[in-house]
Design a protein around this motif. Structure first.
Motif, short mmCIF file in Angstrom:
data_model
loop_
_atom_site.label_atom_id
_atom_site.label_comp_id
_atom_site.label_asym_id
_atom_site.label_seq_id
_atom_site.Cartn_x
_atom_site.Cartn_y
_atom_site.Cartn_z
N LEU A 72 0.84 -1.20 0.00
CA LEU A 72 0.00 0.00 0.00
C LEU A 72 0.88 1.25 0.00
O LEU A 72 1.77 1.38 0.84
CB LEU A 72 -0.91 0.02 1.23
N PRO A 73 0.63 2.17 -0.92
CA PRO A 73 1.44 3.40 -0.97
C PRO A 73 1.03 4.38 0.12
O PRO A 73 -0.04 4.26 0.72
CB PRO A 73 1.12 3.95 -2.36
N SER A 74 1.89 5.35 0.35
CA SER A 74 1.65 6.31 1.42
C SER A 74 0.45 7.21 1.14
O SER A 74 -0.10 7.81 2.07
CB SER A 74 2.90 7.17 1.63
N TYR A 75 0.01 7.30 -0.12
CA TYR A 75 -1.08 8.23 -0.43
C TYR A 75 -2.47 7.69 -0.10
O TYR A 75 -3.46 8.40 -0.22
CB TYR A 75 -1.02 8.68 -1.90
N VAL A 76 -2.57 6.45 0.36
CA VAL A 76 -3.86 5.88 0.75
C VAL A 76 -4.10 6.15 2.24
O VAL A 76 -3.27 5.79 3.07
CB VAL A 76 -3.91 4.36 0.48
N PHE A 77 -5.23 6.77 2.57
CA PHE A 77 -5.51 7.12 3.96
C PHE A 77 -6.75 6.42 4.52
O PHE A 77 -6.89 6.30 5.73
CB PHE A 77 -5.67 8.64 4.10
N SER A 78 -7.67 5.98 3.69
CA SER A 78 -8.90 5.37 4.19
C SER A 78 -8.70 3.89 4.47
O SER A 78 -8.11 3.16 3.67
CB SER A 78 -10.04 5.56 3.18
N GLY A 79 -9.20 3.47 5.63
CA GLY A 79 -9.15 2.05 5.98
C GLY A 79 -7.80 1.57 6.45
O GLY A 79 -7.60 0.37 6.65
N ILE A 80 -6.84 2.48 6.66
CA ILE A 80 -5.49 2.11 7.06
C ILE A 80 -5.30 2.35 8.56
O ILE A 80 -5.57 3.45 9.05
CB ILE A 80 -4.43 2.93 6.28
#
Length: 315
Positions: A72-80
């Motif tokens: 998962l890249p750093s630009y994903v914020f939802s569900g992390i």
């Protein structure tokens, strides 16, 4: 890719049952559908609700936890885990210009086949394992469309064409919606990199920010990518903020002075809820709003919090 996810390369249904702790035989027979309640909610706005029963949601949550081990890249914020709507807003805190787009009916626009291909091809599971995972994570609303005119009307208004799609109420959907659309979001990330922009996604919201103005060509390119992949854009929610404007990012206001602030709408709700007088029925909701406000601005509404704490001691 995704080698750290324990679902990767899984070929055994028996092992899948053990990993997901599936005890209901209906789930294995593709009957999870029967345990999802489908309706239209009207508050705070109209939206399609597909609410799984506890047993199904528990299994979906296990799938989510396995998927979190994917790359998962750093630009994903939802569900992390460890990230939130506030973290997403904080990423863009120092921006002067911000471009926000909204994907209309995002989860219901992700087809069952798209989810299946991810499990089968990207996670390299066997066909039967991919089918079970897909059955659990998606929902078929065709029967509901025939029986419930409110659902049918909503689907028509939102131009939802995928009647068998990612379940809106599944805890696995936020992370799965990214994974099945990795190619699309990677294209957007490349645009951000090439134009020195900050980029993030949170559910169906996509954000680009910069210390310099973001050109029309870049903004139009982003919209073309979304439509290329078959998604509808909610143009009412496509907003380009300039340096002198307050910018709303996932429920947080970024001021022109680069401060994170509570939205006026939330402030008014807290004051209105407190002013009603009868706090017994609305206390839990009020406390939830106070928690949200304190995440953004520490020690906000401290007087109301003290009053509620004293009230709870008396009760």
């Amino acid at each position: 890719m995704h080698k750290h996810c324990l679902l990767h390369g899984l070929k055994s249904k028996k092992q899948l049952i053990s990993m997901l702790d599936i005890t209901d035989n209906k789930v294995m027979k593709g009957k999870a559908q029967d345990k999802i309640k489908i309706y239209i909610a009207t508050e705070p706005k109209k939206r399609l609700i597909e609410a799984p029963e506890y047993k199904i949601k528990k299994v979906q949550n296990k799938i989510k936890n396995y998927l979190l081990k994917c790359d998962l890249p750093s630009y994903v914020f939802s569900g992390i885990k460890g990230k939130s709507y506030f973290c997403n807003a904080a990423l863009h805190r120092d921006c002067k210009f911000l471009y926000k787009t909204d994907i209309s009916a995002f989860f219901p626009s992700i087809s069952r086949n798209t989810a299946y291909k991810f499990f089968k091809n990207d996670l390299e599971t066997s066909s039967d394992v991919a089918k079970i995972l897909t059955d659990i994570c998606t929902v078929d609303i065709r029967d509901t469309l025939e029986k419930d005119s409110s659902v049918a009307g909503f689907v028509k208004d939102k131009k939802i064409k995928m009647y068998n799609h990612l379940c809106t109420g599944s805890p696995a959907s936020p992370i799965l919606s990214y994974l099945v659309n990795k190619a699309m979001f990677d294209e957007m990330y490349a645009i951000a990199e090439n134009n020195n922009l900050k980029f993030s996604i949170y559910m169906d919201d996509v954000f680009f920010s910069s210390s310099k103005s973001i050109s029309n060509n870049v903004r139009e390119h982003i919209l073309r990518i979304l439509t290329k992949y078959g998604y509808n854009v909610s143009f009412k929610k496509v907003i380009y903020y300039t340096s002198q404007q307050n910018k709303k990012v996932t429920g947080v206001i970024i001021t022109p002075q680069n401060k994170l602030s509570i939205p006026n709408k939330l402030r008014r709700k807290i004051i209105a809820s407190f002013s009603k007088g009868n706090l017994k029925t609305g206390e839990q909701n009020l406390r939830g709003m106070l928690v949200a406000s304190n995440i953004i601005e520490k020690n906000s509404f401290s007087g109301i919090k003290r009053y509620l704490n004293e009230l709870s001691k008396i009760q």
